[in-house]
Write an enzyme that holds these catalytic residues in place. Sequence first.
Site, short mmCIF file in Angstrom:
data_model
loop_
_atom_site.label_atom_id
_atom_site.label_comp_id
_atom_site.label_asym_id
_atom_site.label_seq_id
_atom_site.Cartn_x
_atom_site.Cartn_y
_atom_site.Cartn_z
N GLY A 145 0.82 -1.22 0.00
CA GLY A 145 0.00 0.00 0.00
C GLY A 145 0.85 1.26 0.00
N CYS A 146 1.90 1.26 0.79
CA CYS A 146 2.76 2.45 0.89
C CYS A 146 3.54 2.67 -0.40
CB CYS A 146 3.70 2.31 2.08
SG CYS A 146 2.81 2.27 3.66
#
Length: 150
Positions: A42-43
Amino acid sequence: METGEKIPEVLGLDAEGREIKALDFAGKPLIIYFYPKDNTPGCTAEACSIRDGYQSLTALGYTVIGISKDSAASHLRFAQKYELPFLLLSDPTTEVNQAFGVWQKKKMAGREYMGTVRTTFITDADHRITHIIKKVDTKNAAEQIMNYVL
């Protein structure tokens, strides 16, 4: 932190371990995004989306800053691996996360722990918060930010 409030002065540590302050960006509107961890799916999606929209954001006068509790060395590797053109700041003590109100209790796999809640803050040139994005669309983060700044 709430819309209309001025951001805290201390923003974190740069790659050389220097304390970076809001004053270092005097007169410039900021996009400050907090994320949990370098090199996680996600990051990485969020950072790459912001990278891809970076030219558009800077053309509007914004300075982009990413902040997590990862070390400066981790940030350096992350930025190099994904060719991130913006500043990544380290907050190893979570002091900055706490000041912005993004260090919160989280739940995963039935256990509770403290961690960074993915949040983006947009400020004006006086560093007053104009928008807070609490439900970040990691794959379309830059587009989501653009919807607020245009």
